[in-house]
Write an enzyme that holds these catalytic residues in place. Structure first.
Site, mmCIF file in Angstrom:
data_model
loop_
_atom_site.group_PDB
_atom_site.id
_atom_site.type_symbol
_atom_site.label_atom_id
_atom_site.label_comp_id
_atom_site.label_asym_id
_atom_site.label_seq_id
_atom_site.Cartn_x
_atom_site.Cartn_y
_atom_site.Cartn_z
ATOM 1 N N GLU A 200 0.792 -1.225 0.000
ATOM 2 C CA GLU A 200 0.000 0.000 0.000
ATOM 3 C C GLU A 200 0.830 1.285 0.000
ATOM 4 O O GLU A 200 0.463 2.261 -0.635
ATOM 5 C CB GLU A 200 -0.946 0.011 1.217
ATOM 6 N N SER A 480 -55.033 -26.546 30.183
ATOM 7 C CA SER A 480 -54.899 -27.316 31.428
ATOM 8 C C SER A 480 -53.693 -26.935 32.266
ATOM 9 O O SER A 480 -53.625 -27.322 33.439
ATOM 10 C CB SER A 480 -54.839 -28.811 31.101
#
Length: 781
Positions: A200, A480
């Site tokens: 770079e 239930s």
């Protein structure tokens, strides 16, 4: 007094103009040219000065402010190691490697490292905070498949227990779904720095922000169509572009870029610029989340902290900077390797590696960790945590300040819950999908009843397909599973000095029955269409008899039942007869809250997902407190629990034992009208779990709770309780055991053909059985 910027610029221009010699008098054209030149010069100078001022202000403000929006991290609960804990060393190694710990061959371990030698593991935790405090090195010695000794090596002291590092389960993002793990320049491996510079910006440590040689080289290479290893922009220029500028190509943007780069070079050291750059760069996607910086990329691709990556791994990351999507090793492995080798060649040219090393490295394949696109290990749970945080903190704090959010979730239990839901839905769909052409849904919540900690939570089949959380947001009829509330109301009446005493041995008629209520007629029926005659309350609950339960509710008072239901957390339920059979709507979250009362000796515990919230530096912002409220007498709660154990041994939940879950446990099946909902609620002394299955649009599932929900519960509980001690439910003071005749409910005598033990609140024992004769001594135990 500060001079306005424009006035300052005018003063400078005037001073410059005064020093310029005037042209000879009488010559018009030279004058025109002269003053035109002065005007152009002044305008250009003014423009450059103003641009410099604006660029300098932008750079200064950014360097002073928070540079990145760092999302908050949500962590699962940190497990504890303790002496005597059943565990093998391989399990701890697996846990540490999941947190990216690196194996070392010697016992001198650094942060995030471990050494495994025979029956000993030495490791040093990562610090969860940015406070600079180092964690001690810890040695765990194993013996006979258990933790035998724990030692703090730094302090040279033995520890009774040690808290491991928690695993992050998700992040809280704002508008930008960016994830980065910040790294310091000092922590970067040398070969990563060399790789980035080689490809770079080779002259980074010598240029002043703009490299004229690199610019001229790039122009020449473009004109001659020659390939180049480097571009013309420096690392500083790339950082400036990422921080402040748009990617447009224009002379003005390039000029601003150069000026800002020059300014930044004078504000920061080279090492600081390089650190910012490697924390900023974009390096790909993980699902919808953007990966920024080498720290996060290293964890994604290699499951390592960046300081541990190799030369070839460094070259791979450096090569991706130019075009992260093109050189993505998951999508384009060949292009990724070619680019990596290009970086290695650049490193050879700069002398970072030798020719021999280069030849060796380019032969190595590209190896990355298997890709996992999930960014949330418990999405429904994470949504609950997020909503709770937003009630107390502003969005800017949550999404940008890198808070540490510590939760109650047990990651192993969560994985067991997800697997149980997946397997359960697969079985339901095999039976029901051919008929309904719809896929069923399910949810599960598991909590620690004593603390209310959520240990596992799954809100549905798939969070990606539906974010609707069926645990907390869905309202379904409980059926239930509400029945224990009716029985608890009956037993509590003893303490309210009611004339009639109800016990598990009390007889009640399970036979056709009609009840008139507010000019309406109600005729409850059992789900199997059968009637069982006179039965004990224990038998009625164990076998989920509707008629017997409805009659009991009317006898004890529907208003009392509804009041207890509200205290338990079922909401504002009305005292209608159908209440006794669960004909109202409630969420699984509320069901879990209510059942903590039975599992926790009569004390209701509010469910909690959060344990602590801290800022990035470790300062605690919030620590949640356990909230409890006494709802039932402990004797009543214990009797309900004991009756619910009968559900699993001889009642509607007996398949629990058939499926191989043998620990002491209590539970209740639930099936609503027309089989629209199937439930199972069950608990051991230290873990409570609620499972619901059905269809979102109320299409009947045509399966009972025992058929659809119970298998999910068993799959989860078998896995979740593996490492928990097997405990019995403890009986409180004031509960006695007596032998009774199950046919009459009276105390058994020598003449009774059968007998069995039954529990009673002290003082509520029945009289001796009169049908088969009686012995006076049995009345007194």
């Amino acid at each position: 007094m500060d001079i306005p910027a424009v006035s300052y610029e005018k003063v400078i221009i005037r001073k410059v103009i005064r020093r310029i010699p005037l042209p000879p008098r009488g010559k018009i054209i030279p004058k025109i040219l002269f003053f035109s030149a002065i005007f152009v010069f002044a305008t250009s100078f003014f423009f450059v000065l103003r641009t410099y001022r604006d660029c300098s202000s932008i750079v200064e403000n950014h360097l002073k402010s928070q540079r990145w929006a760092l999302p908050s991290t949500i962590y699962a609960d940190a497990p504890f190691l303790y002496q005597g804990m059943p565990m093998r060393s391989a399990r701890l190694v697996e846990y540490l490697e999941r947190l990216n710990y690196q194996a070392r061959s010697n016992s001198e371990v650094g942060v995030g490292e471990y050494n495994h030698k025979k029956d000993e593991i030495t490791f040093r935790k990562h610090s969860l905070y940015d406070d600079g405090k180092a964690e001690p090195a810890v040695l765990i010695h194993f013996g006979r498949a258990a933790v035998e000794r724990i030692e703090n090596l730094d302090a040279k002291e033995e520890l009774p227990a040690y808290e491991l590092e928690p695993i992050p389960i998700s992040n809280l993002f704002g508008e930008e779904w960016e994830k980065r793990t910040l790294v310091k320049y000092a922590d970067l491996p040398k070969h990563l720095t060399q790789a980035v510079l080689a490809i770079e910006d080779r002259r980074f440590f010598s240029h002043g922000g703009v490299d004229l040689k690199a610019v001229l080289r790039a122009i020449w290479n473009d004109l001659t169509n020659r390939k180049q290893l480097q571009g013309g922009s420096t690392i500083t220029q790339q950082l400036v572009k990422n921080f402040y500028l748009t990617p447009e190509r224009s002379i003005r943007r390039k000029a601003n870029e150069a000026i800002m780069a020059w300014i930044m070079e004078r504000r920061l050291k080279k090492e600081e610029i390089f650190e910012l750059y490697l924390n900023e760069i974009y390096l790909g996607q993980r699902g919808s989340m953007s990966i920024n910086g080498v720290g996060e990329a290293s964890r994604l691709f290699f499951r390592k902290d960046v300081q541990y990556i190799s030369v070839t791994e460094s070259a791979l990351l450096a090569g991706m900077i130019q075009a992260p999507n093109i050189y993505n090793p998951y999508r384009h492995p060949k292009d990724s390797k070619s680019r990596r080798d290009t970086v290695l060649r650049a490193m050879k040219e700069t002398g970072a590696i030798t020719a021999a090393e280069y030849s060796q490295y380019i032969q190595a394949p590209v190896v990355v960790h298997s890709f996992d696109s999930r960014i949330n290990l418990a999405p429904y749970f994470g949504s609950i945590v997020k909503s709770q945080l937003l009630e107390k903190y502003d969005q800017e704090q949550i999404y940008t300040r890198n808070l540490r959010v510590f939760t109650t979730l047990d990651l192993e239990m969560q994985q067991a819950a997800e697997e149980a839901i997946r397997a359960g839905l697969e079985q339901i769909d095999k039976i029901r999908f051919p008929k309904t052409k719809k896929k069923a849904e399910a949810c599960l919540i598991a909590i620690e009843p004593q603390t209310g900690f959520v240990r596992a939570l799954v809100g549905g089949r798939s969070f990606s397909q539906s974010q609707f959380d069926r645990v907390k947001q869905a309202k379904r009829q409980p059926g239930s599973i509400f029945k224990p509330v009716v029985y608890a109301t009956a037993f509590e009446q003893y303490f309210a000095n009611q004339q009639r005493i109800f016990t598990p041995a009390t007889l009640i008629a399970d036979e056709p029955w009609t009840f008139h209520f507010q000019n309406q007629v109600w005729q409850p029926k059992n789900y199997d269409g059968q009637y069982h005659g006179t039965v004990t309350l224990r038998n009625a609950l164990a076998n989920s008899m509707n008629v017997a339960t409805a009659k009991l509710a009317v006898e004890v008072g529907l208003k009392d039942v509804s009041l207890l239901a509200q205290r338990l957390g079922f909401g504002n339920v009305k005292p209608y007869p159908s209440l006794s059979l669960g004909a109202f709507e409630v969420s699984p979250w509320q069901v879990a809250t209510a059942y903590t009362v039975f599992a926790n000796g009569g004390v209701k515990t509010e469910i909690r997902a959060l344990k602590k919230v801290a800022d990035a530096g470790g300062t605690t912002l919030e620590r949640s407190q356990i909230e409890v409220k006494k709802v039932l007498r402990p004797q009543t709660a214990y009797i309900i629990t004991d009756m619910l154990t009968s559900v699993l041994t001889q009642g509607t939940g007996s398949a629990v034992r058939q499926w191989g879950f043998v620990r002491p446990a209590a539970g209740k099946t639930g099936t609503t009208d027309e089989y629209r909902d199937a439930w199972f609620v069950g608990y051991t002394p230290n873990l409570l779990c609620v499972v619901w299955t059905g269809y979102d649009d109320n299409t009947p599932i045509r399966m009972t709770g025992a058929q659809a929900a119970l298998p999910v519960w068993v799959r989860f509980m078998k896995k979740a309780t593996e490492s928990l001690p097997a405990e019995e439910f403890s009986s409180p003071h004031g509960v006695v055991v007596r032998m009774i005749d199950p046919a009459t409910g009276g105390l058994a005598t020598e003449d009774c053909p059968t007998s069995r033990p039954e529990i009673f609140i002290d003082g509520t024992e029945p009289e001796a059985c009169s049908e088969h004769g009686g012995n006076w001594w049995n009345i007194f135990g």
